[in-house]
Scaffold this active site. Sequence first.
Site, mmCIF file in Angstrom:
data_model
loop_
_atom_site.group_PDB
_atom_site.id
_atom_site.type_symbol
_atom_site.label_atom_id
_atom_site.label_comp_id
_atom_site.label_asym_id
_atom_site.label_seq_id
_atom_site.Cartn_x
_atom_site.Cartn_y
_atom_site.Cartn_z
ATOM 1 N NE ARG A 154 -8.344 -0.915 16.021
ATOM 2 C CZ ARG A 154 -8.405 -1.534 14.849
ATOM 3 N NH1 ARG A 154 -7.536 -1.272 13.900
ATOM 4 N NH2 ARG A 154 -9.362 -2.422 14.616
ATOM 5 C CE LYS A 155 -8.273 2.602 9.082
ATOM 6 N NZ LYS A 155 -9.230 1.923 8.141
ATOM 7 C CB CYS A 207 -12.438 -1.416 3.247
ATOM 8 S SG CYS A 207 -11.650 -2.200 4.652
ATOM 9 N N GLY A 208 -15.263 -0.593 1.865
ATOM 10 C CA GLY A 208 -15.966 -0.123 0.658
ATOM 11 C C GLY A 208 -17.057 0.879 0.978
ATOM 12 N NE ARG A 247 -3.723 0.201 2.533
ATOM 13 C CZ ARG A 247 -4.420 -0.168 3.614
ATOM 14 N NH1 ARG A 247 -4.120 0.331 4.791
ATOM 15 N NH2 ARG A 247 -5.391 -1.048 3.512
ATOM 16 N N GLY A 272 -16.759 -6.313 1.631
ATOM 17 C CA GLY A 272 -16.783 -7.764 1.860
ATOM 18 C C GLY A 272 -17.044 -8.207 3.281
#
Length: 518
Positions: free
Chosen positions: A183-184, A442-443, A69, A437
């Site tokens: 965390r992110k 994420c989508g 990434r 998914g």
Amino acid sequence: MTDTGNTTKASLNKFEKFKAEKDGLAIKAEIEKFAALGWEAMDETDRDHRLKWVGVFFRPVTPGKFMMRLRMPNGILTSDQMRVLAEVLQRYGDEGSADITTRQNIQLRGIRIEDLPDIFNKFHAVGLTSVQSGMDNVRNITGDPVAGLDADELFDTRDLVQQIQDMLTNKGEGNPEFSNLPRKFNIAITGGRDNSVHAEINDLAFVPAFKEATFGFNILVGGFFSAKRCDAAIPLNAWVAPEDVVAVCRAVLEVFRDNGSRANRLKSRLMWLLDEWGIDKFRAEVEQRLGKSFLPAAPKDEIDWEKRDHIGVYKQKQPGLNYVGFHVPVGRLYAEGMFEIARLAEVYGSGEIRLTVEQNIIIPNISDSSLGTFLAEPLLERFSINPGVLERSLVSCTGAQFCNFALIETKNRAIATVKALEEDLTFTQPVRIHWTGCPNSCGQPQVADIGLMGTKARKDGKAVEGVDIYMGGKVGKDAHLGTCAIKGIPCEDLQPVLQDLLIKHFGAKLKQEALVEV
Ligand code: SRM
Ligand code: SF4
């Protein structure tokens, strides 16, 4: 910095424990060693987790073939950079592919560990970095995809986004100050009127707002999606001038780093700290780090347009120049297409290439005189500037092909589903369909008109791939999140359900009926 925030050592989660043993960035110095060792002989924590600090992701679905990434500040790259990414993929033949991500970024697939030293050298030569793009780091920083091109923009976000990335990553070399967050963390800045970056779903977002006649940003905090909880960002009740944005990012991250929970990983995103403290205490802590008080938020922000998708041909603010946005189905690219995109950007534009959070591409700076020849290029037959109504705004996360969290295959299914729907229906309005998914989102199904989230459904007493259907997501002006409307539809039964929703809620008509009316 306290290494544990407000958490005692004994209650640290397993990720915190391995981070405390060895910082993820330490592996930067070990890449040659890993390349010589090979992926099977590597320490598992280094391989499965710490490599993500340099943007390299072990894929249990394709062991030995890693994902990489990148970081693409404001979603912008040069043709030279695109060519280097294509060259990396080329060596993997059919096993190499790339995806444009929902954060205006690129991921490469098929990467072998023995090639990493060479890949990093190539990246370095063209100013690309993949550092701190995974795990407990700040993700790619998003900005307006038409920054600096759009006559109606209020602020060009490009330089600010780059400055924030440079601060966070020490100009792409890695910055241990921000390599161990709880965390992110997601940051977005928008200087246009249409909220092109989905400000509301970021942990920290800056939206344009005038204070009296002075331009600046209102600040939003805490937006996030996770399997456990999804929330839109809330106002910090603070306004900031552009020149203070980098310092505010630093101050917010320091407060999160030193105080965010490191006990339960499911409750570690910024919003959980906001819950615990309340917004006033959080703002006061940020002000203390900043060394000054915020002015209260401007009463209204300048987001007053519907969101644009930038697909098609548009005049730039520079006379005689145009930008052209084309649709890349579900963001999937291969080496040969990437070489071609680089060539087109050089021959017809200035060599610049831009990415959107809808996983599409924009080539700017095409002159009026060369536009006709550009539009006749064969690549635009594959990556259309005028795709079908549903295809146009289709977004999909990675799904089961490469992601081990996935409960369903997404990208291929997403394309096949809209193709079949477009064959049967006519449309009077755009409809944004997003696939994701699993509940990690994420989508971004919650920002879609129709969001499809992978789940396990039951059919004839058996567990089958299915989706939960989200409805009501609104983007651009007055953005708000959609919610789950229908649960557990088996994927094989989805087509008629979607057809029904499109007819009932979005004015679609069966082609047969439309013919009768004519
Ligand atoms: Fe994501 C984890 C892919 C945008 C929420 N995400 C993952 C991993 C790394 C899981 C894994 O190791 O397999 C996925 C990698 C799969 C692969 O091989 O590609 C993954 N996320 C993606 C991408 C590629 C989806 C896409 O197809 O575009 C996006 C990469 C963005 C980038 O360039 O950095 C991506 N992920 C998002 C977004 C959307 C956004 O940022 O607007 C979200 C929701 C917003 C948010 O984070 O608040 C998102 N991803 C997650 C989560 C849930 C986070 C949480 O707090 O629980 C996970 C799981 C985790 O971090 O533990 C996750
Ligand atoms: Fe993987 Fe789930 Fe994210 Fe899709 S939503 S990329 S399946 S983690």
